[in-house]
Scaffold this motif. Structure first.
Motif, PDB file in Angstrom:
ATOM      1  N   SER A  92      26.863  59.170  -7.150  1.00  0.00           N
ATOM      2  CA  SER A  92      27.452  58.505  -8.243  1.00  0.00           C
ATOM      3  C   SER A  92      26.344  57.799  -9.019  1.00  0.00           C
ATOM      4  O   SER A  92      26.608  57.650 -10.174  1.00  0.00           O
ATOM      5  CB  SER A  92      28.266  57.310  -7.488  1.00  0.00           C
ATOM      6  N   ASN A  93      25.053  57.878  -8.793  1.00  0.00           N
ATOM      7  CA  ASN A  93      23.981  57.387  -9.610  1.00  0.00           C
ATOM      8  C   ASN A  93      23.921  58.389 -10.685  1.00  0.00           C
ATOM      9  O   ASN A  93      23.715  58.241 -11.830  1.00  0.00           O
ATOM     10  CB  ASN A  93      22.992  57.101  -8.897  1.00  0.00           C
ATOM     11  N   MET A  94      23.845  59.891 -10.265  1.00  0.00           N
ATOM     12  CA  MET A  94      23.647  60.852 -11.048  1.00  0.00           C
ATOM     13  C   MET A  94      24.860  61.016 -12.119  1.00  0.00           C
ATOM     14  O   MET A  94      24.617  61.177 -13.329  1.00  0.00           O
ATOM     15  CB  MET A  94      23.743  62.456 -10.449  1.00  0.00           C
ATOM     16  N   LYS A  95      26.174  60.490 -11.894  1.00  0.00           N
ATOM     17  CA  LYS A  95      27.086  60.674 -12.572  1.00  0.00           C
ATOM     18  C   LYS A  95      26.873  59.491 -13.670  1.00  0.00           C
ATOM     19  O   LYS A  95      27.059  59.592 -14.777  1.00  0.00           O
ATOM     20  CB  LYS A  95      28.629  60.455 -12.039  1.00  0.00           C
ATOM     21  N   VAL A  96      26.544  58.480 -13.371  1.00  0.00           N
ATOM     22  CA  VAL A  96      26.140  57.149 -14.341  1.00  0.00           C
ATOM     23  C   VAL A  96      25.104  57.696 -15.169  1.00  0.00           C
ATOM     24  O   VAL A  96      25.299  57.258 -16.514  1.00  0.00           O
ATOM     25  CB  VAL A  96      25.964  56.048 -13.749  1.00  0.00           C
TER      26      VAL A  96
END
Length: 93
Positions: A71-75
């Motif tokens: 999810s951090n990579m997506k953000v």
């Protein structure tokens, strides 16, 4: 005997994944010798999965950690893409 039992209890998942890696490697060799390319690819993928399971188990990475990292990579990717120019990438013909 108690030492062997204790070590098996403490190391059961890494030991199981190491055995799975060994079996996948052995099957891969046998399938390649028998010209069974499809089964060789499947055994390779199973070996890679067991190796990833082994590594994440040793590092203490759980599925919650993987979900958080994803999810951090997506953000970060959405944030980076919001700063790109609207005509990017340019196609030169």
């Amino acid at each position: 005997m108690a030492t062997i039992t204790t070590s098996m209890v403490l190391l059961r998942w890494p030991l199981l994944s190491a055995v799975l890696m060994f079996l996948a490697s052995t099957l891969n060799v046998q399938f390649r010798k028998s010209d069974l390319a499809g089964l060789a690819v499947i055994s390779t993928l199973l070996g890679l999965g067991a190796a990833c399971w082994f590594a994440t188990g040793l590092l203490g990475i759980t599925m919650v950690d993987v979900a958080t990292i994803w999810s951090n990579m997506k953000v970060v990717m959405v944030e980076a893409m919001s700063h790109t120019p609207p005509d990017w990438p340019m196609v030169i013909t």
